[in-house]
Design an enzyme around this catalytic site. Structure first.
Site, PDB file in Angstrom:
ATOM      1  N   GLN A  64      -9.726  -6.169  -1.115  1.00 45.70           N
ATOM      2  CA  GLN A  64      -8.677  -5.523  -1.896  1.00 45.70           C
ATOM      3  C   GLN A  64      -9.239  -4.733  -3.075  1.00 45.70           C
ATOM      4  OE1 GLN A  64      -5.812  -8.502  -3.031  1.00 45.70           O
ATOM      5  NE2 GLN A  64      -5.099  -8.816  -0.930  1.00 45.70           N
ATOM      6  N   ASP A 123      -6.276 -15.132   6.905  1.00 44.29           N
ATOM      7  CA  ASP A 123      -4.885 -15.572   6.788  1.00 44.29           C
ATOM      8  C   ASP A 123      -4.394 -16.220   8.078  1.00 44.29           C
ATOM      9  OD1 ASP A 123      -4.690 -14.761   4.181  1.00 44.29           O
ATOM     10  OD2 ASP A 123      -3.641 -12.899   4.618  1.00 44.29           O
ATOM     11  N   ARG A 168       0.839  -1.209   0.000  1.00 40.93           N
ATOM     12  CA  ARG A 168       0.000   0.000   0.000  1.00 40.93           C
ATOM     13  C   ARG A 168       0.868   1.251   0.000  1.00 40.93           C
ATOM     14  NH1 ARG A 168      -2.995  -4.041   1.840  1.00 40.93           N
ATOM     15  NH2 ARG A 168      -5.280  -3.936   1.839  1.00 40.93           N
TER      16      ARG A 168
END
Length: 425
Positions: A174, A316, A33
């Site tokens: 995302q 995750d 980012r």
């Protein structure tokens, strides 16, 4: 960066609790980012301190360089000379490799190129959806042609007009992050509305945090994001340690009954996987902050409790948690893991297969994973070219003799020094 790995790596079992202080590498999510936003900024070079040096950030840097961005990454900090959105048109294909963040973010960035940009990746990346992002960009007036919603794709370029956009966030947050980061460079104010139940929502907060650090003006009201076309300014930015990576040394402490200090995180972190701290406590660990150091202490003998947890906000972390559940006294259920099917591999299916290989039982029920601990046994775990599968199942070897990891080199995607860290615990 470690560059050579054997085809199979044996994990040395520990005969006592681990004790160590670990600083995980810089956050992949934050590094990528920050690279995008620094490339968009005006006013000179930005300094990125503590960034992640790994495969995923390398393909991002390569992609930005092909768009005309100058990046000095010879040492820490990295210097990124912002373009103010004035990109060049790359001569060839932007290859995003196996990096989902790079694919999604560069697709949005390519809208600012003066000419057409082609983006492609690995075979697995061609199976990961991007149609919701291309549809949202199309709604914003950007021509995007995909292969039925997948890579390879072509972005027409020419700039972002602004206006109202709706993006479906039910498969990946995302897509929203990509649109948010380029919106300050639009010709007019951009209003982004979301559709569907957002997955991995905390990552959007991380996106907003990075944008604001570089001077972006964003207002959020419910599921509506209003972004002013004020651009970004160059800045010095420190990349926090990766909370997703920190899960593995935390889990090492939990399953061995040891103590591990984690440096580089903060109690106020917006990273999604900081939420694992609550899960660790529920499983019987002690968690405390000693100044800027997070300390995780596992229960005596690694005697963990089973859990029933919604992991939709931090999928995750579910891989490392799955391995912890193998050492729990009761079965565990990890809920809302449907997005794991869309990652580097179908992680839900892979988890069920490898947990069974370890001697326990795993059942996929809808989007849930039910884990019943059993008598563990020696095993050679398959990794599916997936860094998180490799790092997670290596943890089994801390307690179980005879554990081997196939294709350990896949950890270079996000933590090239992972096995060195594991040896030093």
């Amino acid at each position: 960066m470690e560059s050579r790995f054997p085809p199979v790596m044996e994990i040395a079992a520990r005969n006592r609790p681990v004790r160590a202080v670990v600083r995980p590498p810089g956050s992949k999510s934050i590094t990528n980012r920050a690279l995008v936003v620094a490339a968009l900024a005006g006013g000179g070079a930005s300094r990125l301190e503590g960034p992640l040096e790994a495969d995923d950030t390398e393909v991002m840097r390569t992609g930005l360089r092909n768009l005309g961005v100058l990046i000095d990454d010879a040492d820490d900090p990295w210097l990124v000379l912002g373009t103010g959105g004035g990109f060049s048109t790359p001569e060839g294909v932007l290859d995003v490799g196996a990096s989902g963040t790079t694919a999604r973010f560069l697709t949005a960035v390519a809208a600012l190129s003066p000419g057409e940009v082609t983006i492609d990746g690995t075979e697995r990346m061609r199976e990961r959806p991007i149609g919701d992002l291309s549809s949202a960009l199309g709604e914003a007036g950007v021509e995007v042609r995909t292969c039925d919603g997948f890579l390879p794709l072509r972005v027409g370029g020419g700039g972002l007009p602004g206006g109202e956009i709706t993006v479906d966030v039910s498969r990946s947050s995302q897509f929203l992050s990509a649109l948010l980061m380029v919106s300050p460079m639009a010709r007019g104010e951009t209003v982004i509305r979301t559709r569907g139940e957002m997955v991995s929502g905390p990552y959007v907060q991380t996106t907003l945090e990075v944008m604001r650090a570089f001077g972006a003006s964003v207002e959020v009201h419910g599921g509506v994001f209003r972004v002013r076309p004020d651009g970004y300014r160059s800045s010095a930015f420190e990349v926090e340690a990766d909370a997703s990576a920190a899960v593995y040394p935390m889990a090492a402490a939990a399953i061995t009954g040891g103590v591990v200090g984690i440096e580089g995180l903060s109690p106020g972190s917006t990273q999604a996987d900081v939420g694992m701290l609550d899960v660790l406590v529920e499983m019987g660990c002690a968690v405390r902050w000693q100044g800027a150091r997070l300390v995780v202490e596992g229960p005596p003998g690694g005697a963990l409790r089973g859990v029933d947890r919604d992991m939709g906000r931090m999928p995750d972390a579910a891989l490392g948690l799955s391995v912890m559940c193998l050492f729990a006294a009761e079965p565990s259920r990890l809920r809302r893991l449907g997005t794991l099917r869309l990652k580097e591999t179908d992680r839900l299916a892979a988890l069920a297969t490898e947990i069974s290989r370890a001697g326990a039982e795993a059942v996929v029920e809808g989007d849930d994973l039910l884990i019943r601990p059993g008598s563990l046994r020696p095993a050679r775990f398959h990794t599916y070219d997936d860094h998180r599968m490799a790092m997670s199942f290596a943890l089994v070897g801390l307690r179980q003799e005879g554990v081997e990891i196939s294709d350990p080199g896949c950890v270079t995607k996000t933590w090239p020094g992972f096995f060195t860290m594991l040896e030093r615990l």
